[in-house]
Design a protein around this motif. Structure first.
Motif, PDB file in Angstrom:
ATOM      1  N   GLN A   1      70.871  13.014 -12.403  1.00 40.54           N
ATOM      2  CA  GLN A   1      72.145  12.332 -12.204  1.00 40.54           C
ATOM      3  C   GLN A   1      73.279  13.338 -11.954  1.00 40.54           C
ATOM      4  OE1 GLN A   1      69.981  11.606 -14.663  1.00 40.54           O
ATOM      5  NE2 GLN A   1      69.272   9.646 -13.797  1.00 40.54           N
ATOM      6  N   THR A   2      73.223  14.468 -12.654  1.00 37.73           N
ATOM      7  CA  THR A   2      74.249  15.504 -12.472  1.00 37.73           C
ATOM      8  C   THR A   2      74.168  16.087 -11.070  1.00 37.73           C
ATOM      9  OG1 THR A   2      74.215  16.074 -14.825  1.00 37.73           O
ATOM     10  CG2 THR A   2      75.117  17.721 -13.313  1.00 37.73           C
ATOM     11  N   LEU A   3      72.940  16.322 -10.599  1.00 38.82           N
ATOM     12  CA  LEU A   3      72.740  16.853  -9.246  1.00 38.82           C
ATOM     13  C   LEU A   3      73.231  15.863  -8.199  1.00 38.82           C
ATOM     14  CD1 LEU A   3      69.111  18.283  -9.687  1.00 38.82           C
ATOM     15  CD2 LEU A   3      71.268  19.539  -9.840  1.00 38.82           C
ATOM     16  N   GLN A   4      72.910  14.589  -8.435  1.00 42.57           N
ATOM     17  CA  GLN A   4      73.324  13.556  -7.480  1.00 42.57           C
ATOM     18  C   GLN A   4      74.836  13.388  -7.472  1.00 42.57           C
ATOM     19  OE1 GLN A   4      70.925  10.394  -9.146  1.00 42.57           O
ATOM     20  NE2 GLN A   4      69.331  10.626  -7.589  1.00 42.57           N
ATOM     21  N   ALA A   5      75.462  13.601  -8.634  1.00 43.67           N
ATOM     22  CA  ALA A   5      76.905  13.395  -8.753  1.00 43.67           C
ATOM     23  C   ALA A   5      77.693  14.366  -7.874  1.00 43.67           C
ATOM     24  CB  ALA A   5      77.335  13.534 -10.211  1.00 43.67           C
ATOM     25  N   VAL A   6      77.224  15.625  -7.773  1.00 40.89           N
ATOM     26  CA  VAL A   6      77.976  16.589  -6.964  1.00 40.89           C
ATOM     27  C   VAL A   6      77.840  16.298  -5.473  1.00 40.89           C
ATOM     28  CG1 VAL A   6      77.750  18.406  -8.688  1.00 40.89           C
ATOM     29  CG2 VAL A   6      76.078  18.253  -6.853  1.00 40.89           C
ATOM     30  N   LEU A   7      76.793  15.559  -5.097  1.00 39.64           N
ATOM     31  CA  LEU A   7      76.617  15.194  -3.689  1.00 39.64           C
ATOM     32  C   LEU A   7      77.237  13.841  -3.362  1.00 39.64           C
ATOM     33  CD1 LEU A   7      72.872  16.254  -3.087  1.00 39.64           C
ATOM     34  CD2 LEU A   7      74.951  17.569  -2.642  1.00 39.64           C
ATOM     35  N   ALA A   8      77.645  13.124  -4.402  1.00 39.43           N
ATOM     36  CA  ALA A   8      78.193  11.771  -4.213  1.00 39.43           C
ATOM     37  C   ALA A   8      79.373  11.716  -3.238  1.00 39.43           C
ATOM     38  CB  ALA A   8      78.591  11.177  -5.563  1.00 39.43           C
ATOM     39  N   PRO A   9      80.290  12.716  -3.237  1.00 42.99           N
ATOM     40  CA  PRO A   9      81.406  12.664  -2.281  1.00 42.99           C
ATOM     41  C   PRO A   9      80.963  12.801  -0.825  1.00 42.99           C
ATOM     42  CG  PRO A   9      81.925  14.106  -4.133  1.00 42.99           C
ATOM     43  CD  PRO A   9      80.461  13.816  -4.201  1.00 42.99           C
ATOM     44  N   TYR A  10      79.696  13.128  -0.623  1.00 43.96           N
ATOM     45  CA  TYR A  10      79.154  13.281   0.730  1.00 43.96           C
ATOM     46  C   TYR A  10      77.971  12.315   0.883  1.00 43.96           C
ATOM     47  CZ  TYR A  10      81.832  17.564   0.141  1.00 43.96           C
ATOM     48  OH  TYR A  10      82.833  18.450  -0.119  1.00 43.96           O
ATOM     49  N   PRO A  11      78.248  11.050   1.197  1.00 41.63           N
ATOM     50  CA  PRO A  11      77.227   9.998   1.207  1.00 41.63           C
ATOM     51  C   PRO A  11      76.041  10.263   2.125  1.00 41.63           C
ATOM     52  CG  PRO A  11      79.436   9.075   1.347  1.00 41.63           C
ATOM     53  CD  PRO A  11      79.577  10.548   1.537  1.00 41.63           C
ATOM     54  N   LYS A  12      76.210  11.117   3.121  1.00 43.05           N
ATOM     55  CA  LYS A  12      75.100  11.370   4.049  1.00 43.05           C
ATOM     56  C   LYS A  12      73.947  12.113   3.369  1.00 43.05           C
ATOM     57  CE  LYS A  12      75.316  14.564   7.178  1.00 43.05           C
ATOM     58  NZ  LYS A  12      75.690  15.427   8.307  1.00 43.05           N
ATOM     59  N   TYR A  13      74.236  12.792   2.238  1.00 39.15           N
ATOM     60  CA  TYR A  13      73.200  13.532   1.531  1.00 39.15           C
ATOM     61  C   TYR A  13      72.697  12.714   0.341  1.00 39.15           C
ATOM     62  CZ  TYR A  13      75.598  17.284   4.050  1.00 39.15           C
ATOM     63  OH  TYR A  13      76.198  18.041   5.013  1.00 39.15           O
TER      64      TYR A  13
END
Length: 247
Positions: A52-64
């Motif tokens: 979840q922490t890893l996904q959270a940092v990519l959340a502002p970039y929905p394409k990833y």
């Protein structure tokens, strides 16, 4: 420990550098090795970092989109860059850099010898070619370079715009060496800029961080290594020699 994840949405080396930079800045993450072709990332951690922490940092970039592969690697030594070493040979890995150095060196020697200009002029021609060629490759994907550079350069980490500025500094230095503009100023700037640059490179290599070298921009997938240190040290050494020769 090293865990593997699927990461979709990466379409170029610029995307790879962006995702690598975002994940590398997470506390506890010590190395991020991305396989762009297979949309896979091996993330080494000093302690467990949940998905979840890893996904959270990519959340502002929905394409990833990051997801678990449900496959874990054994713990790695603090002195190991990654569990899986690069299977490429030294030549295969550093072919672009070696060819560039070979071509630039050949041109510098031929011009200085055939025109009887001396070794100092040959050195100036080499430095001009070095900066012009390396700035050219960075220009091909300046955003990708800035993302990669911000992962290890001590200035770009805090001031990302320096990654963009650096490209034009290299271009300016290449042109300055080519026309012989104010040798004192040109060599002083070279010495300062390359000395700052080598600090981040040394830190990454000594800390065994497996990240992409940004010396040729985001065009070639080159690992950070002692070769990168040699590149920067060579330019520092040459600028010192040329400054000493002016006395």
């Amino acid at each position: 420990m090293t865990h593997s994840y699927n990461i979709t949405g990466m379409t170029c080396t610029g995307c790879q550098a962006k995702v690598q930079s975002l994940l590398s800045n997470i506390p506890g993450v010590t190395a991020v090795d991305i396989d762009l072709a297979n949309s896979k990332a091996d993330i080494t951690m000093s302690h467990h970092v949940d998905t979840q922490t890893l996904q959270a940092v990519l959340a502002p970039y929905p394409k990833y989109a990051l997801s678990e592969m449900h496959r874990h690697h054994a713990p790695v030594s603090a002195f190991s860059m990654d569990e899986e070493e690069d299977k490429r040979s030294f030549w295969e890995t550093y072919k672009p850099v070696l060819l560039i150095f070979g071509y630039v060196s050949l041109v510098a020697v031929l011009i200085s010898v055939t025109a009887g200009l001396g070794w100092m002029t040959g050195m100036r021609i080499f430095m001009s070619g070095f900066f012009l060629v390396f700035s050219f490759f960075k220009m091909l994907d300046i955003n990708g370079f800035a993302d990669s550079y911000s992962m290890y350069d001590i200035v770009a980490k805090k001031f990302k715009a320096w990654g963009y500025i650096y490209v034009f500094v290299e271009l300016a230095l290449g042109l300055a060496f080519a026309v012989g503009f104010n040798p004192l100023l040109t060599n002083v700037v070279t010495l300062v800029v390359m000395s700052i640059s080598i600090i981040g490179v040394l830190q990454s290599v000594l800390n065994k961080r497996k990240i992409q070298c940004a010396c040729l921009g985001a065009v070639f997938n080159l690992p950070m290594s002692t070769v990168t240190i040699i590149e920067d040290a060579l330019m520092i050494g040459m600028s010192i020699v040329m400054l000493a020769a002016m006395r």
